[in-house]
Scaffold this motif. Structure first.
Motif, mmCIF file in Angstrom:
data_model
loop_
_atom_site.group_PDB
_atom_site.id
_atom_site.type_symbol
_atom_site.label_atom_id
_atom_site.label_comp_id
_atom_site.label_asym_id
_atom_site.label_seq_id
_atom_site.Cartn_x
_atom_site.Cartn_y
_atom_site.Cartn_z
ATOM 1 N N ILE A 1 0.840 -1.206 0.000
ATOM 2 C CA ILE A 1 0.000 0.000 0.000
ATOM 3 C C ILE A 1 0.873 1.255 0.000
ATOM 4 O O ILE A 1 0.563 2.244 -0.676
ATOM 5 N N ALA A 2 1.966 1.202 0.729
ATOM 6 C CA ALA A 2 2.895 2.341 0.759
ATOM 7 C C ALA A 2 3.442 2.611 -0.642
ATOM 8 O O ALA A 2 3.559 3.774 -1.070
ATOM 9 N N LEU A 3 3.776 1.549 -1.370
ATOM 10 C CA LEU A 3 4.282 1.713 -2.735
ATOM 11 C C LEU A 3 3.209 2.321 -3.634
ATOM 12 O O LEU A 3 3.496 3.226 -4.430
ATOM 13 N N LEU A 4 1.985 1.845 -3.510
ATOM 14 C CA LEU A 4 0.886 2.375 -4.309
ATOM 15 C C LEU A 4 0.726 3.875 -4.077
ATOM 16 O O LEU A 4 0.578 4.659 -5.024
ATOM 17 N N LYS A 5 0.780 4.279 -2.818
ATOM 18 C CA LYS A 5 0.630 5.702 -2.494
ATOM 19 C C LYS A 5 1.760 6.532 -3.091
ATOM 20 O O LYS A 5 1.540 7.641 -3.586
ATOM 21 N N GLU A 6 2.970 5.984 -3.061
ATOM 22 C CA GLU A 6 4.112 6.717 -3.623
ATOM 23 C C GLU A 6 3.946 6.928 -5.122
ATOM 24 O O GLU A 6 4.234 8.002 -5.650
ATOM 25 N N ILE A 7 3.490 5.897 -5.814
ATOM 26 C CA ILE A 7 3.312 6.000 -7.265
ATOM 27 C C ILE A 7 2.156 6.946 -7.599
ATOM 28 O O ILE A 7 2.240 7.742 -8.544
ATOM 29 N N LEU A 8 1.086 6.890 -6.816
ATOM 30 C CA LEU A 8 -0.051 7.789 -7.041
ATOM 31 C C LEU A 8 0.318 9.245 -6.786
ATOM 32 O O LEU A 8 -0.253 10.159 -7.395
ATOM 33 N N SER B 1 -4.738 14.811 -6.712
ATOM 34 C CA SER B 1 -3.298 14.644 -6.887
ATOM 35 C C SER B 1 -2.627 14.032 -5.660
ATOM 36 O O SER B 1 -1.451 13.677 -5.703
ATOM 37 N N ILE B 2 -3.384 13.884 -4.573
ATOM 38 C CA ILE B 2 -2.833 13.346 -3.329
ATOM 39 C C ILE B 2 -3.603 12.095 -2.923
ATOM 40 O O ILE B 2 -4.817 12.150 -2.704
ATOM 41 N N PRO B 3 -2.952 10.934 -2.828
ATOM 42 C CA PRO B 3 -3.660 9.710 -2.429
ATOM 43 C C PRO B 3 -4.165 9.801 -0.992
ATOM 44 O O PRO B 3 -3.414 10.157 -0.091
ATOM 45 N N VAL B 4 -5.444 9.489 -0.811
ATOM 46 C CA VAL B 4 -6.068 9.544 0.512
ATOM 47 C C VAL B 4 -6.666 8.179 0.834
ATOM 48 O O VAL B 4 -7.477 7.650 0.066
ATOM 49 N N GLU B 5 -6.274 7.602 1.944
ATOM 50 C CA GLU B 5 -6.810 6.308 2.373
ATOM 51 C C GLU B 5 -7.995 6.537 3.293
ATOM 52 O O GLU B 5 -7.909 7.259 4.288
ATOM 53 N N LYS B 6 -9.119 5.909 2.937
ATOM 54 C CA LYS B 6 -10.346 6.106 3.709
ATOM 55 C C LYS B 6 -11.289 4.934 3.500
ATOM 56 O O LYS B 6 -11.553 4.535 2.365
ATOM 57 N N ASN B 7 -11.759 4.357 4.603
ATOM 58 C CA ASN B 7 -12.741 3.265 4.553
ATOM 59 C C ASN B 7 -12.322 2.110 3.637
ATOM 60 O O ASN B 7 -13.121 1.592 2.848
ATOM 61 N N ARG C 1 -6.485 10.361 -8.547
ATOM 62 C CA ARG C 1 -6.532 10.112 -9.983
ATOM 63 C C ARG C 1 -5.512 9.028 -10.324
ATOM 64 O O ARG C 1 -4.356 9.096 -9.918
ATOM 65 N N GLY C 2 -5.984 8.001 -11.018
ATOM 66 C CA GLY C 2 -5.135 6.874 -11.380
ATOM 67 C C GLY C 2 -5.244 5.701 -10.423
ATOM 68 O O GLY C 2 -4.674 4.645 -10.680
ATOM 69 N N ALA C 3 -5.998 5.867 -9.327
ATOM 70 C CA ALA C 3 -6.094 4.779 -8.345
ATOM 71 C C ALA C 3 -6.678 3.522 -8.962
ATOM 72 O O ALA C 3 -6.221 2.408 -8.689
ATOM 73 N N SER C 4 -7.670 3.696 -9.822
ATOM 74 C CA SER C 4 -8.287 2.549 -10.473
ATOM 75 C C SER C 4 -7.683 2.313 -11.854
ATOM 76 O O SER C 4 -7.372 1.188 -12.225
ATOM 77 N N ASP C 5 -7.487 3.393 -12.600
ATOM 78 C CA ASP C 5 -6.985 3.321 -13.969
ATOM 79 C C ASP C 5 -5.657 4.060 -14.074
ATOM 80 O O ASP C 5 -5.630 5.257 -14.341
ATOM 81 N N MET C 6 -4.511 3.373 -14.024
ATOM 82 C CA MET C 6 -4.408 2.018 -13.555
ATOM 83 C C MET C 6 -3.159 1.826 -12.703
ATOM 84 O O MET C 6 -2.461 0.849 -12.805
ATOM 85 N N LEU D 1 -0.508 -1.318 -11.877
ATOM 86 C CA LEU D 1 0.911 -1.041 -12.096
ATOM 87 C C LEU D 1 1.716 -1.279 -10.827
ATOM 88 O O LEU D 1 2.731 -1.992 -10.823
ATOM 89 N N ALA D 2 1.272 -0.678 -9.719
ATOM 90 C CA ALA D 2 1.991 -0.792 -8.447
ATOM 91 C C ALA D 2 2.032 -2.231 -7.950
ATOM 92 O O ALA D 2 3.047 -2.686 -7.401
ATOM 93 N N ALA D 3 0.941 -2.965 -8.143
ATOM 94 C CA ALA D 3 0.892 -4.359 -7.694
ATOM 95 C C ALA D 3 1.942 -5.196 -8.416
ATOM 96 O O ALA D 3 2.644 -6.011 -7.803
ATOM 97 N N MET D 4 2.069 -4.996 -9.726
ATOM 98 C CA MET D 4 3.069 -5.736 -10.494
ATOM 99 C C MET D 4 4.482 -5.372 -10.046
ATOM 100 O O MET D 4 5.338 -6.248 -9.872
ATOM 101 N N VAL D 5 4.708 -4.075 -9.852
ATOM 102 C CA VAL D 5 6.028 -3.607 -9.423
ATOM 103 C C VAL D 5 6.367 -4.159 -8.040
ATOM 104 O O VAL D 5 7.490 -4.625 -7.799
ATOM 105 N N TYR D 6 5.403 -4.127 -7.137
ATOM 106 C CA TYR D 6 5.639 -4.627 -5.783
ATOM 107 C C TYR D 6 6.007 -6.107 -5.798
ATOM 108 O O TYR D 6 6.972 -6.535 -5.155
ATOM 109 N N LEU D 7 5.242 -6.883 -6.551
ATOM 110 C CA LEU D 7 5.486 -8.321 -6.600
ATOM 111 C C LEU D 7 6.858 -8.628 -7.193
ATOM 112 O O LEU D 7 7.601 -9.465 -6.671
ATOM 113 N N LEU D 8 7.213 -7.938 -8.262
ATOM 114 C CA LEU D 8 8.540 -8.128 -8.855
ATOM 115 C C LEU D 8 9.639 -7.801 -7.846
ATOM 116 O O LEU D 8 10.640 -8.514 -7.734
ATOM 117 N N GLY D 9 9.448 -6.702 -7.109
ATOM 118 C CA GLY D 9 10.437 -6.301 -6.120
ATOM 119 C C GLY D 9 10.614 -7.318 -5.012
ATOM 120 O O GLY D 9 11.739 -7.600 -4.575
#
Length: 397
Positions: free
Chosen positions: A22-29, A104-110, A116-121, A125-133
């Motif tokens: 999740i931290a990686l996803l937020k950084e990319i977003l 422009s700022i990822p917000v975690e809630k509920n 923007r880009g959280a769903s698309d896509m 992207l972040a999931a693939m990068v995380y798994l590879l890492g």
């Protein structure tokens, strides 16, 4: 007690993994990559550095000052190659007043992350990068060699995907997996897209004497109706009917003059069974016949501005069977869906005989390009787990 201890240890491991992913996803977003406004290469640089730190062979493929791809390769136990793809860019934020948070700022809630880009896509992207890492850091090898492609400019002209094809031959790969939003359902078909511009030249006359002229706008609309009637004869079990609509039109001189020129832009969405070449040939044929009807007084010019083919993976493809088997073993539905929007798949696979394509990602198609776009974290983490298990990736020491 030992069993309880092991269960608790495994639970803690999953919690820790979730925090990191999740931290990686937020950084990319948090890296702005609006197509046409921001430097998409910044996302490529970030991912490349991240993967290098995880001992993955990665490099940035620079295209221009604001466009770049990220390419990474993880050697597997076999030479068989699967390709993972996600795009780096997003569409604009739109009217920010319609957002409940800053896009422009990822917000975690509920249990969701909004941006923007959280769903698309960027979630796919972040999931693939995380798994590879995680694999790279563990020192383990996957069964197949994984080629990861993070492409720029997907939301417009596909500049990144085109650049990939200049240097990499993907046709021998056994699968092209694209992490576009499918809600963790199997996206087995995708509509193609043609943008066709019609330039119609007629003859002007006084508005009171229309019979003395040739109305370019009306002839253009007549052609449009004929094209639309033909296109909508094609259907697909998941994608529905092929469509054609006018998205831009201009023409006319004055309220009391017959227009002698018109420019019409058509957005045509095709299904498997009809090709971009078929569409172009049909449009030109209709135009030729109309020219003959007017004894050459009305002329037509056809310009194809975009041509992306429709995509479909067959039921017999091995990797589709692998995904279905996984869902069945885990008591989950194996729902297949069709994707109406185009993706880089239509560029990365120029011919139907090339690498099979499966669209599969944690985001939701209905949220793409809309205000308050989000991804459900449960689906995001589940997506990482599914990819790890299907590709027989064991990164737990």
């Amino acid at each position: 007690m030992i069993r309880d201890s092991l269960g608790e240890e495994k639970s803690n491991m999953y919690i820790e993994r979730g925090k990191k992913s999740i931290a990686l996803l937020k950084e990319i977003l948090a890296i702005p990559s609006v197509n046409g406004a921001d430097n998409e290469g910044a996302v490529a640089e970030f991912i490349a550095n991240y993967l290098k730190e995880k001992h993955i062979d990665a490099f940035v493929q620079q295209i221009d000052e604001t466009h770049a791809n990220i390419i990474a390769k993880l050697e597997g136990k076999s030479s068989e190659t699967v390709v993972w793809n996600g795009h780096l860019d997003t569409v604009p934020y739109g009217n920010t007043e319609e957002w409940n948070t800053d896009p422009s700022i990822p917000v975690e809630k509920n249990g969701r992350i909004y941006a923007r880009g959280a769903s698309d896509m960027k979630s796919g992207l972040a999931a693939m990068v995380y798994l590879l890492g995680e694999i790279g850091e563990s020192g383990e090898k996957p069964e197949q060699t994984i080629l990861f492609l993070g492409t720029c400019d997907e939301e417009k002209s596909g500049l990144g995907a085109e650049k990939i094809l200049e240097e990499i031959d993907l046709s021998s790969g056994s699968l092209l997996l694209i992490g576009e939003p499918t809600g963790c359902k199997l996206g087995v078909a995708q509509k193609g897209c043609i943008w066709a511009q019609l330039n119609i030249s007629g003859k002007t006359s006084h508005g009171a004497y229309p019979e003395e002229g040739y109305n370019a706008v009306e002839y253009g609309m007549k052609i449009v109706c004929m094209i639309k009637k033909w296109v909508t004869e094609y259907e697909h079990r998941l994608l529905g009917t092929a469509t054609a609509q006018v998205t831009m039109i201009q023409g006319g001189i004055a309220p009391n003059m017959t227009p002698d020129f018109a420019e019409i832009l058509l957005d045509i969405r095709i299904v498997p069974g009809i090709s971009a070449e078929d569409v172009e040939k049909k449009i030109k044929k209709i135009c030729r016949e109309e020219v003959e009807e007017t004894n050459g007084e009305v002329k037509f010019e056809v310009r194809i501005k975009n041509a992306r083919r429709a995509i479909e993976i067959t039921e017999e493809e091995r990797w589709l069977k692998e995904f279905k088997a996984y869902f069945k073993q885990n008591g989950a539905e194996t729902e297949e869906i069709g994707i109406n929007y185009f993706t880089d798949a239509s560029i990365l696979t120029k011919k139907e005989s090339e690498i099979p394509v499966l669209l599969f990602g944690p985001g939701e198609p209905r949220l793409a390009h809309k205000p308050n776009e989000f991804v459900e974290l449960e689906k995001y983490e589940k997506y990482i787990e599914i990819l790890g298990e299907i590709f027989s990736i064991n990164y737990q020491k």
